[in-house]
Scaffold this active site. Structure first.
Site, PDB file in Angstrom:
ATOM      1  N   HIS A  23       0.846  -1.204   0.000  1.00  0.00           N
ATOM      2  CA  HIS A  23       0.000   0.000   0.000  1.00  0.00           C
ATOM      3  C   HIS A  23       0.883   1.256   0.000  1.00  0.00           C
ATOM      4  O   HIS A  23       0.613   2.219  -0.718  1.00  0.00           O
ATOM      5  CB  HIS A  23      -0.871   0.068   1.265  1.00  0.00           C
ATOM      6  CG  HIS A  23      -1.908  -0.998   1.385  1.00  0.00           C
ATOM      7  ND1 HIS A  23      -2.037  -1.790   2.484  1.00  0.00           N
ATOM      8  CD2 HIS A  23      -2.895  -1.386   0.533  1.00  0.00           C
ATOM      9  CE1 HIS A  23      -3.059  -2.622   2.330  1.00  0.00           C
ATOM     10  NE2 HIS A  23      -3.593  -2.402   1.147  1.00  0.00           N
ATOM     11  N   LYS A  47     -15.640  -7.821   5.157  1.00  0.00           N
ATOM     12  CA  LYS A  47     -14.742  -8.708   5.911  1.00  0.00           C
ATOM     13  C   LYS A  47     -14.746  -8.251   7.378  1.00  0.00           C
ATOM     14  O   LYS A  47     -14.964  -7.070   7.649  1.00  0.00           O
ATOM     15  CB  LYS A  47     -13.313  -8.595   5.384  1.00  0.00           C
ATOM     16  CG  LYS A  47     -13.185  -8.755   3.883  1.00  0.00           C
ATOM     17  CD  LYS A  47     -11.815  -8.263   3.402  1.00  0.00           C
ATOM     18  CE  LYS A  47     -11.865  -7.688   2.015  1.00  0.00           C
ATOM     19  NZ  LYS A  47     -10.723  -6.863   1.644  1.00  0.00           N
ATOM     20  N   ARG A  96      -2.148  -5.534  -8.426  1.00  0.00           N
ATOM     21  CA  ARG A  96      -1.001  -6.429  -8.256  1.00  0.00           C
ATOM     22  C   ARG A  96      -0.986  -7.465  -9.369  1.00  0.00           C
ATOM     23  O   ARG A  96      -0.397  -7.264 -10.411  1.00  0.00           O
ATOM     24  CB  ARG A  96      -1.062  -7.104  -6.881  1.00  0.00           C
ATOM     25  CG  ARG A  96      -0.852  -6.135  -5.726  1.00  0.00           C
ATOM     26  CD  ARG A  96      -1.255  -6.736  -4.406  1.00  0.00           C
ATOM     27  NE  ARG A  96      -2.666  -7.083  -4.404  1.00  0.00           N
ATOM     28  CZ  ARG A  96      -3.339  -7.512  -3.352  1.00  0.00           C
ATOM     29  NH1 ARG A  96      -2.728  -7.690  -2.210  1.00  0.00           N
ATOM     30  NH2 ARG A  96      -4.627  -7.770  -3.429  1.00  0.00           N
ATOM     31  N   SER A 134      -2.700  -7.758   2.904  1.00  0.00           N
ATOM     32  CA  SER A 134      -2.910  -7.641   4.352  1.00  0.00           C
ATOM     33  C   SER A 134      -3.292  -8.999   4.929  1.00  0.00           C
ATOM     34  O   SER A 134      -2.848  -9.363   6.023  1.00  0.00           O
ATOM     35  CB  SER A 134      -4.028  -6.635   4.647  1.00  0.00           C
ATOM     36  OG  SER A 134      -3.700  -5.374   4.138  1.00  0.00           O
TER      37      SER A 134
HETATM   38  O1  PNS Z   1      -8.716  -2.795   0.454  1.00  0.00           O
HETATM   39  P1  PNS Z   1      -9.986  -3.287  -0.182  1.00  0.00           P
HETATM   40  O2  PNS Z   1     -10.764  -4.148   0.797  1.00  0.00           O
HETATM   41  O3  PNS Z   1      -9.762  -3.969  -1.501  1.00  0.00           O
HETATM   42  O4  PNS Z   1     -10.850  -1.977  -0.460  1.00  0.00           O
HETATM   43  C1  PNS Z   1     -12.130  -2.074  -1.016  1.00  0.00           C
HETATM   44  C2  PNS Z   1     -12.806  -0.697  -1.029  1.00  0.00           C
HETATM   45  C3  PNS Z   1     -12.871  -0.117   0.354  1.00  0.00           C
HETATM   46  C4  PNS Z   1     -12.034   0.231  -1.928  1.00  0.00           C
HETATM   47  C5  PNS Z   1     -14.240  -0.920  -1.596  1.00  0.00           C
HETATM   48  O5  PNS Z   1     -14.857  -1.943  -0.879  1.00  0.00           O
HETATM   49  C6  PNS Z   1     -15.068   0.331  -1.532  1.00  0.00           C
HETATM   50  O6  PNS Z   1     -14.906   1.207  -2.345  1.00  0.00           O
HETATM   51  N1  PNS Z   1     -15.959   0.403  -0.511  1.00  0.00           N
HETATM   52  C7  PNS Z   1     -16.803   1.542  -0.288  1.00  0.00           C
HETATM   53  C8  PNS Z   1     -18.265   1.242  -0.639  1.00  0.00           C
HETATM   54  C9  PNS Z   1     -18.504   1.417  -2.112  1.00  0.00           C
HETATM   55  O7  PNS Z   1     -18.364   2.483  -2.668  1.00  0.00           O
HETATM   56  N2  PNS Z   1     -18.838   0.298  -2.758  1.00  0.00           N
HETATM   57  C10 PNS Z   1     -19.060   0.255  -4.171  1.00  0.00           C
HETATM   58  C11 PNS Z   1     -17.706   0.125  -4.887  1.00  0.00           C
HETATM   59  S1  PNS Z   1     -17.941  -0.238  -6.544  1.00  0.00           S
END
Ligand code: PNS
Length: 167
Positions: A23, A47, A96, A134
């Site tokens: 990150h 999660k 990645r 992570s």
């Molecule tokens: O580190 P991660 O778990 O891959 O991050 C995922 C994240 C937080 C970027 C994604 O779940 C997100 O954008 N969540 C916010 C809610 C939202 O906007 N959902 C629709 C995304 S298309």
């Protein structure tokens, strides 16, 4: 490239449970590309996180303290609405391996439907971190493996404490 080329604002969203060197590589590069970067820790997650939002924000803040144009924050609700509130032009994500591709493309596509003016920018992490996540770091730490090379100092001690390996 050490000076940002634009005044544009970007958001790096994620769970950051916890923030890793992978990150950090993406955040450092984003901070060189954009005038200001908000590292946005999601408060909603499907999660179950190991660290609370406050802990994840604190670790990310400490890890980013040498990056003057990076602000760590948390958000709930849609990431596009958060980005709009912050005046961001882009969401920056690390891409990645091929395994990330489907999910990231789905999210990029949906975010584009929701907010067509917002760009999704994918940055490629350093090859040393291409397979780092992570989840793997937490698993290895909890099973007694060495993870200091994969996480910022700000995370290392807290992670060992969390998995019962603190001194
Ligand atoms: O580190 P991660 O778990 O891959 O991050 C995922 C994240 C937080 C970027 C994604 O779940 C997100 O954008 N969540 C916010 C809610 C939202 O906007 N959902 C629709 C995304 S298309």
């Amino acid at each position: 490239m050490s000076t940002p080329r634009t005044e544009h604002i970007a958001v790096c969203p994620g769970s950051f449970d916890p923030i890793t060197e992978g990150h950090m590589d993406v955040i450092r590069r984003a901070s060189q590309m954009f005038g200001k970067v908000f590292v946005a820790v999601t408060a909603d997650s499907d999660k179950t996180p190991m660290f609370s939002v406050a802990e994840r924000v604190a670790m990310a803040q400490e890890a980013c303290q040498d990056l003057p144009n990076v602000v760590v924050d948390s958000f709930d609700g849609l990431v596009v609405e958060y980005a709009q509130r912050r005046g961001a032009v882009a969401l920056v994500k690390g891409l990645r391996a091929v395994s990330d591709f489907d999910r990231e493309m789905q999210m990029a596509w949906m975010n584009r439907q929701l907010a067509p003016e917002l760009y999704t920018v994918f940055l490629v992490p350093h090859p040393d971190y291409a397979f780092l996540s992570s989840s793997l770091v937490k698993e290895v730490a909890s099973l007694g493996g060495e993870v200091s090379q994969f996480v910022p100092d700000a995370v290392y001690k807290r992670l060992l404490d969390k998995v019962g390996r603190g001194q």
